[in-house]
Design an enzyme around this catalytic site. Structure first.
Site, PDB file in Angstrom:
ATOM      1  N   GLY A   1       0.834  -1.198   0.000  1.00 16.93           N
ATOM      2  CA  GLY A   1       0.000   0.000   0.000  1.00 16.93           C
ATOM      3  C   GLY A   1       0.867   1.246   0.000  1.00 16.93           C
ATOM      4  O   GLY A   1       2.084   1.188  -0.253  1.00 16.93           O
TER       5      GLY A   1
ATOM      6  N   LYS B   1       0.543 -10.178  -0.093  1.00 17.01           N
ATOM      7  CA  LYS B   1      -0.101 -11.500  -0.081  1.00 17.01           C
ATOM      8  C   LYS B   1      -1.155 -11.653  -1.169  1.00 17.01           C
ATOM      9  O   LYS B   1      -1.662 -12.753  -1.370  1.00 17.01           O
ATOM     10  CB  LYS B   1      -0.689 -11.800   1.296  1.00 17.01           C
TER      11      LYS B   1
ATOM     12  N   GLY C   1      -9.466  11.517   0.174  1.00 15.28           N
ATOM     13  CA  GLY C   1      -8.240  12.261  -0.053  1.00 15.28           C
ATOM     14  C   GLY C   1      -7.371  12.368   1.182  1.00 15.28           C
ATOM     15  O   GLY C   1      -7.577  11.660   2.163  1.00 15.28           O
TER      16      GLY C   1
ATOM     17  N   ARG D   1     -15.416  12.094  13.264  1.00 14.42           N
ATOM     18  CA  ARG D   1     -16.029  10.856  12.771  1.00 14.42           C
ATOM     19  C   ARG D   1     -16.624   9.989  13.879  1.00 14.42           C
ATOM     20  O   ARG D   1     -17.674   9.384  13.700  1.00 14.42           O
ATOM     21  CB  ARG D   1     -14.940  10.080  12.029  1.00 14.42           C
TER      22      ARG D   1
ATOM     23  N   GLU E   1      -0.787   1.901   8.489  1.00 10.64           N
ATOM     24  CA  GLU E   1      -1.894   1.594   9.408  1.00 10.64           C
ATOM     25  C   GLU E   1      -1.538   0.529  10.442  1.00 10.64           C
ATOM     26  O   GLU E   1      -2.142   0.473  11.513  1.00 10.64           O
ATOM     27  CB  GLU E   1      -3.126   1.164   8.596  1.00 10.64           C
TER      28      GLU E   1
END
Ligand SMILES: Cc1cc2nc3c(=O)[nH]c(=O)nc-3n(C[C@H](O)[C@H](O)[C@H](O)COP(=O)(O)OP(=O)(O)OC[C@H]3O[C@@H](n4cnc5c(N)ncnc54)[C@H](O)[C@@H]3O)c2cc1C
Length: 395
Positions: free
Chosen positions: A14, A35, A49, A280, A365
């Protein structure tokens, strides 16, 4: 011990893994393993974004304060300041990698608005920002002579040993998903960029690769893991009782979409002064509360008041996805539910990605740097009055 096969083995393709590979390959031999295919990442699904201070009327300090507020006072401020200050250079680097961020009429970067931000600062490529970033980085990685890529190779165990100074990592054991063979790859250092663990939840915006493998490998190797109780729920995943989970980007609310109850009435102003653009976690909990109060399986996003064509042109993926299930967003409400979205905790890492195991790095992450919550729990700094059980609240 044999001579390492590579300087760096990077697990994950990523934005984190590919950025690391490209930045380190000038002087190193880098192997990127993933993977699935190179393209199957959370990154490729990102819509809205990336936040950065690029408008002369915006300030780093305001971005920092917005982030601390959205983090309910739990963020590690030093990590937030670092992220905010580095963001403009990171965006310029991505542009240099040929990511074509949208421009406004005068040729400046078009800046969107998202929840918790007091200023327009979201750079984007329509509503497929992640896919555009993924494609640009992939092309650069495939061209680079010092970077090797191996797809369908699943890291299953970190290779570690101990010395006088503690545990160190010298490679990774990998399962070839085509041949079912297991082999060991040795490197000077291993970089975990394996993303999050959204698939732990029944309803998640994350693709199937997000199963927390890097986290599990690091935990088994004895690395410190932090804040796994923090998982961000996105308030607006498209509600399809039997369908896949599809995200309706927060940027749509930034462009004017309103959250409404089944009878079409607004409710977010009752929960926060920023209404539909509140942080959020507040919006996700408000949506769930109102679903329960109305005994409704979902709530709705209303974009019917926006100018004709605005959603189709600015958010083509969302427009077309809704159309495939019979929702004409200019005429109908969009049904939404909250879904697990972003793993805030992870492998404890400092701002250079260093973990508690020597020569093991964690980025993206999978890492917990404290941006989304302090790595050493501050018992007295929770602003929203919903701290963990047993933790004293300051208000
Ligand atoms: C639908 C959606 C929308 C989003 N929108 C936004 C947004 O608008 N803005 C924003 O900032 N963020 C957004 N996010 C979050 C953001 O996309 C992710 O946090 C980010 O892309 C994570 O990048 P990463 O490089 O850390 O991991 P990922 O992009 O998830 O990549 C993980 C990689 O690890 C590999 N991997 C996993 N396990 C193994 C293993 N055992 N062995 C080998 N390889 C392995 C995978 O194959 C993959 O290549 C969104 C996320 C989703 C799901």
């Amino acid at each position: 011990m044999k001579v390492p096969d590579f300087d760096f083995v990077v697990l994950g393709s990523g934005i984190a893994g590919l950025t690391f590979a490209l930045q380190s390959a000038a002087h190193s031999r880098v192997l990127v393993l993933c993977k699935a295919t190179l393209s199957e990442t959370n990154t490729a699904y990102a819509q809205g974004g990336v936040a950065a201070v690029l408008d002369p009327n915006d300030t780093f300090e305001q971005h920092v304060q917005d982030t601390l507020e959205a983090g309910a006072g739990l963020c590690r401020e030093m990590a937030v300041r670092f992220m905010v200050q580095e963001a403009p250079a990171a965006i310029r680097w991505l542009q240099g990698m040929a990511v074509g961020f949208d421009k406004d009429g005068s040729g400046d970067m078009a800046l969107g608005l998202e929840g918790g931000h007091s200023h327009h600062r979201i750079v984007h490529v329509k509503d497929h920002t992640g896919r555009s970033i993924q494609q640009a980085l992939e092309e650069a990685v495939r061209r680079h002579p010092n970077i090797s890529v191996q797809e369908h190779q699943m890291g299953i165990e970190l290779l570690t040993d101990t010395s006088d100074t503690g545990t160190f990592c010298y490679g990774v054991q990998v399962l070839d998903l085509h041949t079912n063979e297991v082999r060991s790859i040795q490197a000077q250092a291993v970089v975990l960029a394996t993303g999050g663990a959204g698939q732990v939840y029944q309803y998640t915006t994350n693709p199937g690769i997000a199963t927390g493998d890097g986290l599990a490998m690091a935990a088994r190797a004895g690395a410190e893991i932090r804040n796994m109780e923090f998982f961000q729920f996105h308030p607006t995943a498209l509600y399809q009782p039997n369908g896949e989970v599809f995200l309706i980007s927060e940027a749509l609310r930034g462009a004017g979409a309103e959250l409404v109850l089944p009878d079409g009435s607004h409710f977010m102003h009752l929960y926060h002064s920023m209404a539909s653009l509140a942080p959020r976690d507040i919006v996700a909990r408000a949506v769930l509360t109102e679903m329960q109060r109305h005994n409704s399986p979902c709530l709705y996003l209303d974009v019917r008041h926006l100018p004709a064509g605005k959603v189709r042109q600015g958010f083509p993926s969302i427009y077309h996805k809704c159309a495939t299930i019979g929702i004409d967003v200019e005429k109908h409400l969009i049904p939404i539910v909250p879904a697990a979205h972003y793993q805030c905790g992870g492998v404890k890492a400092d701002l250079r990605g260093r973990t508690s195991i020597d020569r093991l790095y964690a980025i993206g992450e999978v890492a917990c740097t404290g941006v989304h919550g302090q790595t050493d729990w501050p018992a007295t700094r929770c602003w929203r009055g919903w701290c963990l059980p047993g933790v004293q609240q300051s208000m």
